[in-house]
Design a protein around this motif. Structure first.
Motif, short mmCIF file in Angstrom:
data_model
loop_
_atom_site.label_atom_id
_atom_site.label_comp_id
_atom_site.label_asym_id
_atom_site.label_seq_id
_atom_site.Cartn_x
_atom_site.Cartn_y
_atom_site.Cartn_z
N SER A 160 2.22 7.42 1.91
CA SER A 160 3.11 6.44 1.31
C SER A 160 4.44 6.38 2.05
O SER A 160 4.93 5.30 2.39
CB SER A 160 3.34 6.77 -0.17
OG SER A 160 4.32 5.93 -0.73
N GLN A 181 -0.94 8.96 -4.91
CA GLN A 181 -2.19 9.50 -4.37
C GLN A 181 -1.96 10.32 -3.11
O GLN A 181 -2.63 11.33 -2.89
CB GLN A 181 -3.16 8.34 -4.08
CG GLN A 181 -4.56 8.75 -3.70
CD GLN A 181 -5.45 7.54 -3.45
OE1 GLN A 181 -5.72 7.18 -2.31
NE2 GLN A 181 -5.89 6.90 -4.53
N ASP A 182 -1.04 9.88 -2.27
CA ASP A 182 -0.75 10.57 -1.01
C ASP A 182 0.70 10.26 -0.63
O ASP A 182 0.98 9.22 -0.04
CB ASP A 182 -1.72 10.11 0.08
CG ASP A 182 -1.61 10.95 1.35
OD1 ASP A 182 -0.50 11.44 1.65
OD2 ASP A 182 -2.63 11.12 2.04
N LEU A 193 0.29 3.83 -3.05
CA LEU A 193 -0.29 5.13 -2.72
C LEU A 193 0.65 6.31 -2.96
O LEU A 193 0.29 7.45 -2.69
CB LEU A 193 -0.72 5.14 -1.24
CG LEU A 193 -1.94 4.29 -0.90
CD1 LEU A 193 -2.11 4.17 0.61
CD2 LEU A 193 -3.20 4.87 -1.53
N LEU A 227 0.83 -1.20 0.00
CA LEU A 227 0.00 0.00 0.00
C LEU A 227 0.87 1.26 0.00
O LEU A 227 0.53 2.26 -0.65
CB LEU A 227 -0.93 -0.01 1.21
CG LEU A 227 -2.07 -1.02 1.17
CD1 LEU A 227 -2.84 -1.02 2.49
CD2 LEU A 227 -3.01 -0.73 0.01
N ILE A 240 -9.96 5.37 5.29
CA ILE A 240 -9.63 5.69 3.91
C ILE A 240 -10.88 6.20 3.19
O ILE A 240 -11.98 5.69 3.41
CB ILE A 240 -9.03 4.47 3.17
CG1 ILE A 240 -8.30 4.89 1.91
CG2 ILE A 240 -10.10 3.44 2.86
CD1 ILE A 240 -7.00 5.58 2.15
N PHE A 255 -8.31 2.10 -3.00
CA PHE A 255 -6.89 1.89 -3.16
C PHE A 255 -6.57 1.61 -4.62
O PHE A 255 -7.29 0.86 -5.28
CB PHE A 255 -6.41 0.70 -2.32
CG PHE A 255 -6.48 0.94 -0.85
CD1 PHE A 255 -5.65 1.86 -0.24
CD2 PHE A 255 -7.38 0.23 -0.07
CE1 PHE A 255 -5.71 2.08 1.12
CE2 PHE A 255 -7.45 0.44 1.29
CZ PHE A 255 -6.61 1.37 1.89
#
Length: 316
Positions: free
Chosen positions: A75, A70-71, A67, A63, A297, A301
């Motif tokens: 991450s 995205q973030d 990620l 993850l 969340i 994902f």
């Protein structure tokens, strides 16, 4: 692929809980003929523990990688957690800083999960519960994170105290968090939301019945199993724990029935519950991290990391 990994982790953690933390604790109180069977089940529970431990570490690492587009903060924190986890395991008790470092990264992650949740989480609430229910339901992740932070504070303080650095009030803070854990359980149905369903009400009633049996037959061992399995001392009035179990069962049933629309919410709720409030080792810390991540969340994902060239516009 990601859904398979999540399902594997949840299943392994559930088996570990039932066999290693419940059956194992009750083995000494079983008749002689059942003790041999229970011992074999405990061996299987150890295998489930190892599988869940590795699955959680791998899942958080994956993850963290997925990620990053995205973030980046999330991450980086997830990757930092995996690194600190392996450092703590490799160094063990030889270096206090390794354990304190892992616990500190976990604490920062929990706070960041909560920060993201308060910004973006939308609570679905049955209309019958009133217009103020959404505001009340939003306190659920706050209480969950507070409970977990109290455990991390306790363990970090214990590690520092072993090296001569005393941390005051850590035991008192951890003990007080039991009230927060019970309060969170009562708020779980508000956070999960959804229309009131008969199946969820039946599940809540069954939870009361399941808990009532050992309370009626062997009330002396219930607090012991509760403490060693989930970290609850059961020092509050017993009806509060029965009501909390009922609310959690209802929320789990609601999340399961809405699993297609709520992503990994049911996994998050179950893993946060299985983590307990003691967080006695890094395995349970991982369950807490995955659980809170799934509970808070707000976006699906990504199944694959973005290609580096995806953000570069094509040449005219």
């Amino acid at each position: 692929m990601l859904s398979v990994a999540v399902g594997l982790l949840t299943a392994a953690a559930l088996v570990e809980f039932l066999l290693l933390r419940v059956v194992n604790r009750a083995t000494g109180h079983l008749p002689g003929g059942l003790q041999a069977v229970a011992s074999g089940l405990v061996f299987a529970g150890t295998g489930a523990y190892n599988l869940a431990y590795l699955s959680a570490a791998v899942l958080l690492g994956i993850l963290g990688w997925l990620l990053r587009g995205q973030d980046r903060i999330l991450s980086s924190l997830l990757i930092a957690w995996v690194a600190s986890l392996f450092a703590a395991q490799a160094l063990g008790s030889t270096l206090v800083a390794s354990k304190v470092g892992a616990v500190s990264v976990a604490g920062v992650l929990l706070v960041y999960f909560l920060f993201r949740s308060l910004r973006t989480r939308i609570v679905r609430v049955p209309s019958a519960l009133g217009r103020f229910a959404p505001s009340v339901g939003r306190a659920f992740p706050i209480l969950i994170v507070a409970v977990f932070l109290s455990a991390l504070f306790l363990h970090a303080g214990d590690a520092l105290s072993a090296s001569g650095l005393g941390v005051p009030a850590r035991v008192e803070v951890f003990a007080a968090a039991e009230v927060l854990g019970i309060a969170a359980a009562f708020l779980a149905p508000l956070y999960i939301g959804g229309p009131v369903r008969r199946a969820s009400l039946v599940t809540a009633a069954l939870a009361v019945g399941v808990l009532a049996v050992p309370l009626a037959v062997r009330p002396d061992i219930v607090p012991l199993i509760s403490f060693w399995s989930l970290g609850f001392q059961m020092s509050l009035p017993m009806p509060l724990y029965v009501g909390a179990a009922s609310c959690l069962a209802y929320a789990l049933a609601q999340a399961y029935q809405d699993r297609r629309g709520t992503g990994y919410l049911v996994h998050g709720l179950l893993l946060a519950l299985l983590a307990g409030r003691m967080l006695a080792d890094l395995y349970l810390v991982q369950l807490a991290l995955v659980g809170v991540l799934f509970l808070t969340i707000s976006k699906p994902f990504p199944e694959a990391a973005p290609h580096p060239s995806a953000a570069i516009p094509a040449a005219a």
